[in-house]
Design a protein around this motif. Structure first.
Motif, PDB file in Angstrom:
ATOM      1  N   SER A 170       6.692  -5.291   0.803  1.00 24.36           N
ATOM      2  CA  SER A 170       6.182  -3.858   0.287  1.00 24.36           C
ATOM      3  C   SER A 170       7.256  -3.461  -0.390  1.00 24.36           C
ATOM      4  O   SER A 170       8.450  -3.206   0.547  1.00 24.36           O
TER       5      SER A 170
ATOM      6  N   SER B 106       4.759   2.200  -5.875  1.00 27.02           N
ATOM      7  CA  SER B 106       4.795   1.275  -4.815  1.00 27.02           C
ATOM      8  C   SER B 106       4.183  -0.133  -5.065  1.00 27.02           C
ATOM      9  O   SER B 106       3.179  -0.130  -6.171  1.00 27.02           O
ATOM     10  N   ALA B 107       4.523  -1.078  -4.477  1.00 24.40           N
ATOM     11  CA  ALA B 107       4.225  -2.161  -4.988  1.00 24.40           C
ATOM     12  C   ALA B 107       3.892  -3.281  -3.688  1.00 24.40           C
ATOM     13  O   ALA B 107       4.850  -3.170  -2.882  1.00 24.40           O
ATOM     14  N   GLU B 108       2.896  -4.213  -3.697  1.00 26.23           N
ATOM     15  CA  GLU B 108       3.008  -5.100  -2.592  1.00 26.23           C
ATOM     16  C   GLU B 108       3.274  -6.520  -3.314  1.00 26.23           C
ATOM     17  O   GLU B 108       3.017  -6.529  -4.580  1.00 26.23           O
TER      18      GLU B 108
END
Lengths: 499, 451, 125
Positions: free
Chosen positions: C57, C64-66
């Protein structure tokens, strides 16, 4: 101390502290002395500031002057409804009878509070067209979570366990998916069509027996009233879903239309937007929730109700009741009584049915007026009669100016910027909500400032890139803040030996 | 009363610019059959009439300053609020501003909340504080969310002491109904005499969080050091729900090793206000900061080289993370965080220590005198701070009724929440209770016991 | 934009090195996220991952990003130092910024560097 190394404009209260300085002191004890608990249970030091009252007052006065507020000027933050907050609210919510009542007092001693809460519940029902109201939620997002919990409980009570999917339009507030996420629901995003309505084709494809419900903001965050609203509601309800209205934009609807009449099942109010509870620099808010008949039993507990009927001679006794299949308690005690409910009650009592309708009509007039004045200069991607707010694009052909630059430059003209970069579906969005408490002169000055800024964007773009110029502080290094993470300060290291 | 500053002439000119004839024409998108409902509400009042109506309603209440002697606590406390606090809150610059999204013109709010965070970390001994939650109960529920996120749902058990505030336990239950949690220890019929070590046997490798209260709901001061060691040995986190006034005197939760310290900061400068709005504080270790919900203010510099403050780590928040966010919170209790910061600043270290000491001294005097009355006694023997459980010779509700006839709120009757404590009252004493008030309480109860 | 030709790329902007088993985020991804301030690796050494499992993550100042596993297999190494220096993802996404190594990794649906470059171009307008 000054970890990030900048020049100090206003010292912190820790930096202002001086050993041995006294502020407000307490009377001497009037009871015989008892020994303190054993030493291993006591703290060894209390590293808190020491200041005189005058130091404290001047510190906070100086800080207050770094803020821009509704009392200072125009604050057209989209979806935030930054209207003028009547001063009388500040007096009524501080009446001793409200300030000094304890939440656990016997109900017989707080009938004034309970009558106020009961009547406010009744008023909000009438304004929204719902069958029941809880005043407990502390803010809009808290009300949303309450609503999602009730949806979950409703389907559960019918053993309808395959419903796990919640429909949320792409123009929705980010809190909607976050609230649904707290219950592990999967979110299916529904696009908007070219007129800013819910895309009916996409909705048709999404409606099946796995739908928990739909969370819809109407008017949506583009400021558009959905032209197919009755169809949308019917489609979701026909597949067994529950219609949730995000009441963030209720300031457009008072006396105009009641969400309950349109078929919605749940809606949260934002008393701090629509009903003039001040925003307080980010709270406290107040987020009551209304529900239709079929969800009454699921409301949080407790609600205010009549616990002993009255008659010609005796007033009824108001107290607390627990709905049969209640989702439970959302917070300790009874909601934001003093700061939220009393102010909203005061405000509604001064408006009556006609006054409430005026609020929405003028909020919508002001937004349309600004939209009309800006139309030639800024691109309005969804251009039709808007409700209480509208969205413009903060960029120009062949220019590297962005919405952010325009927002920052507006500060130099002594305006608070609109919401920017939201909704996400508009490129470089500037979301403008003037509210009904602004006069034509203010709106004209604001429009002229935006038109001037559009010219500056061509002739002197660096003026925008480096804005603001006349504010006490300039643009912030947000990367430094996030990477170095200085989240608190302390007394100076040599504090004890300081004079 | 109206707050709309537009004259009929101006309105007409604006309508013309928009290109419609009347205000009603702006609402064509609204389904006609539901458009412009007649609202059945009382007619509008003027400001003068509203002021008088609200006064009348407020005067219908009996309050704890003008009418009654009160020993009610149980999560909301009657403390003195220095005059300065409300003078600062009444600054329009503070109370009519929004969340500080535009830091260039919000440094007042930002620095004040940064200082609030600093006051809370110094008080609890923890490393970070957020900008606050709705109240103590919801802050505790957010601690459960943090732990759930920290273990990514792989641990699902919470061990909760039955001596955590009953309403806080209810709120946790409401909040967590989508998580499929297993609860242990939260049993109001358990033996309430035993100390925190009774929880140890319930903690295992599936436990994500242990929740205890300090002082506990009955006012008792426990040292949780050993319990926390045991919980950490199993890999679980520990959340302490603490009373901020007590923390002015007692060993800090950080010294005991707590991972999360939350609580209700209403005692710090916020009026009783019939239960709200209050102020939930939330502090933790730096390593959990990315899993913590709520606003966070950090120090930085602006492009002029000045020290300044901004909302930071905002990509944790719901408007970016959407359904993946830890929490849906998008406000704090900004103005009340300011209230508690002003409260702590103006009393300062010395004034605050005086408040804590007065609470402690008066509560112990009251406990001593009350336990001398025939048939009355203290329920527990552990050290306590400013609240204690009084055992009565008859049901607490009857005792409270008798006291109310004499103008006294005796305290919180515990029978509804704890079946074994039918005859027990939770008595709170603060600096607001004079010796004379305490003596009156004792006299009235003596009379009752002789009747 | 840098796209080493020896690597494979996913539609969700991860890279995978079939030779070493290393995986991470692409130069394009780091530039879209801008200043990265936090990385949390969600898998441990020895764990099995399948294609599309969340492995990390990432948070930047504005997003934000996974990050998802581009290949299936056993995790043979994780870049533990990354969480202390998240900015490495901005400065050296294909080198020091590797996230995990997947042993015997069989890649999912991936593109080569030319295809990926085209894919990125299509998204910058």
């Amino acid at each position: 101390m000054n970890k990030t190394g900048g020049t100090i404009v206003e010292p912190t209260i820790f930096e202002l502290s001086s050993p041995g300085r006294l502020g407000v002191t307490m009377p001497a004890s009037d009871v015989p002395e008892t020994a303190l608990p054993p030493k291993h249970l006591l703290r060894s030091e209390l590293p808190l500031p020491e200041l005189a009252e005058v130091d404290v007052v001047r510190h906070y006065m100086r800080l207050s002057k770094f803020n821009y507020s509704v009392d200072d000027g125009f604050y057209p933050l989209g979806s935030c409804t930054m209207k003028y907050n009547p001063k009388i609210n500040e007096d009524t919510c501080r009446l001793p009878g409200f300030l000094y009542t304890h939440p656990l007092q016997p109900i017989e001693t707080v009938q004034g509070n309970l009558v106020l809460m009961f009547e406010l519940q009744e008023w909000l029902k009438e304004i929204s067209g719902f069958a029941g109201i809880t005043l407990q939620p502390a803010a809009g997002a808290h009300g949303e979570f309450t609503g999602v919990l009730m949806m979950h409980a409703y389907h559960k009570s019918r053993n309808d366990s395959k419903r796990t999917k919640i429909l949320i339009p792409d123009a929705a507030h980010g809190t909607n998916p976050a609230s649904a996420g707290m219950l592990g629901m999967s979110v299916l995003t529904i696009p908007s069509d070219a007129r800013g309505n819910v895309d009916l084709k996409a909705l048709t494809a999404a409606c099946d027996d796995t739908v928990v419900g739909m969370m819809l903001t109407n008017p949506n965050t583009l400021g558009m009233f959905d032209e197919n609203i009755e169809k949308v509601v019917k489609m979701v309800k026909d597949c067994g879903g529950i219609m949730y209205a995000d009441g963030a934009n209720l300031n457009a609807l008072l006396g105009i239309v009641r969400p309950g009449d349109l078929g919605f099942d749940i809606m949260h109010f934002n008393l701090h937007k629509t009903f003039s509870v001040p925003h307080g620099g980010g709270g406290p808010g107040s987020g009551p929730v209304g529900v239709s008949q079929r969800l009454l039993d699921f409301l949080p507990s407790p609600l205010v109700g009549i616990v002993e009927e009255g008659d010609d001679d005796i007033e009824p006794l108001y107290g607390f009741i627990t709905p049969k299949q209640s989702i439970g308690r959302m917070k300790a005690f009874h909601g934001h009584f003093g700061g939220g409910l009393v102010r909203a009650y005061t405000y509604i009592s001064m408006h009556g049915p006609d006054g409430l309708k005026d609020i929405s009509q003028y909020a919508v007039l002001n937004a349309n007026y600004l939209q009309a004045r800006l139309r030639g200069t800024y691109k309005i991607p969804y251009d039709r009669i808007c409700m209480h707010e509208f969205v413009a694009e903060g960029s120009f052909e062949g220019s590297d100016i962005r919405a952010l630059d325009i927002a920052k430059r507006l500060m130099d003209y002594n305006f608070h910027p609109p919401t920017n970069y939201f909704p996400l579906i508009v490129h470089e969005a500037l979301m403008i909500e003037p509210t009904e408490t602004e006069n034509k002169d203010t709106l004209d000055r604001f429009a002229e400032a935006l038109i001037k800024i559009a010219e500056e964007a061509k002739s002197q773009p660096e003026l925008l890139h480096n804005a603001p110029h006349i504010t006490p502080f300039g643009r912030m290094d947000e990367v430094k803040a996030a990477r170095e993470l200085v989240l608190c300060c302390w007394l100076p290291e040599n504090y004890e030996t300081m004079k | 009363m109206t707050y709309i500053p537009i004259s009929p002439n101006e309105r007409d000119a604006m309508l013309q610019t928009v290109g419609v004839k009347s205000l009603d024409d702006l609402f064509d998108a609204v389904p006609k059959k539901h458009r412009f409902p007649e609202l059945d509400l009382p007619p509008a009042l003027t400001e003068m009439e509203a002021a008088s109506l609200l006064s009348e309603m407020a005067n219908t209440n009996e309050n704890v300053r003008e009418h009654l002697i009160s020993f009610l606590g149980a999560g909301a406390y009657n403390h003195y609020v220095p005059s300065v606090v409300d003078h600062m809150l009444r600054r329009g610059e503070f109370y009519t501003a929004y969340t500080p999204y535009q830091p260039e013109i919000s440094q007042g709010t930002l620095q004040a909340i940064f200082e609030y965070q600093s006051l809370m970390t110094n008080l609890t001994g923890m490393e970070v504080s957020n900008a606050s939650h709705y109240d103590g109960a919801t802050a505790t529920a957010e601690a459960v969310n943090l732990a759930f996120a920290q273990f990514r749902g792989k641990r699902k058990k919470i061990v909760m002491s039955p001596t955590v505030h009953p309403q806080y336990r209810e709120v946790i239950r409401t909040y967590s109904q989508g998580m499929g949690l297993e609860e242990a220890g939260n049993d109001a019929t358990a033996d309430l005499e035993v100390g925190p070590e009774a929880l140890t046997s319930l903690i295992d490798e599936s436990t994500m969080l242990v929740v205890v209260q300090y002082p506990d709901f009955f006012g008792r001061i426990h040292d949780y050091t050993k319990l926390i060691e045991d919980a950490h040995a199993k890999g679980a986190l520990v959340c302490m729900v603490a009373n901020p006034t007590a923390l002015l005197m007692l060993k800090t939760p950080a010294e005991m090793g707590a991972d999360i310290v939350v609580g209700e900061a209403q005692p710090f400068g916020i009026p009783l206000w019939y239960g709200g709005p209050y102020l939930g504080f939330f502090t933790t270790k730096k390593s959990y900061v990315h899993k913590m919900a709520g606003r966070l203010i950090g120090e930085t510099v602006d492009n002029r080289g000045q020290r300044a403050y901004v909302l930071t780590l905002t990509s944790r928040e719901q408007h970016i993370k959407r359904e993946r966010a830890t929490s849906n919170i998008c406000t704090n209790q900004g103005l009340l965080a300011l209230a508690s910061a002003v409260y702590m600043s103006v009393l300062g270290k010395t004034g605050l220590q005086q408040v804590a000491n007065l609470c402690y001294q008066k509560a112990h005097y009251a406990a001593g005198e009350l336990s001398k009355i025939d048939g009355f006694g203290l329920c527990f023997s552990e050290p306590f701070f400013h609240e204690f459980v009084l055992c009565c010779p008859k049901p607490a509700s009857e005792v409270n009724e008798y006291l109310l006839e004499h103008g006294i709120f005796g305290g919180y009757a515990l029978g509804n929440d704890y079946p074994s404590l039918e005859n027990h009252i939770l008595v709170a004493v603060t600096e607001m209770n004079s010796k004379r008030e305490i003596d009156t309480l004792v006299e009235v109860l003596k009379e009752m016991s002789h009747e | 934009m840098n796209t080493p030709s020896n690597l494979k790329y996913t539609k969700s902007d991860e890279w995978f090195d079939p030779a070493s088993g290393a995986a991470g985020i692409t130069d394009f991804a780091q530039s879209q996220l801008s200043d990265i301030v936090f990385v949390e690796l969600l898998v441990d050494e020895g764990e099995d991952v399948t294609v599309g499992n969340a492995i990390a993550s990432v948070e930047s100042v504005k997003a934000s990003a996974e990050i998802y596993a581009p290949a299936a297999g056993k995790v043979s190494a994780v870049n533990k130092g990354l969480s202390d220096k998240p900015e490495t993802l901005n400065s050296d996404p294909f080198g020091e910024g590797w996230m995990i190594k997947i042993e015997g990794g069989s890649a999912g649906e991936v593109m080569d560097s030319t295809e990926y470059e085209k894919y990125c171009e299509g998204r910058t307008h």
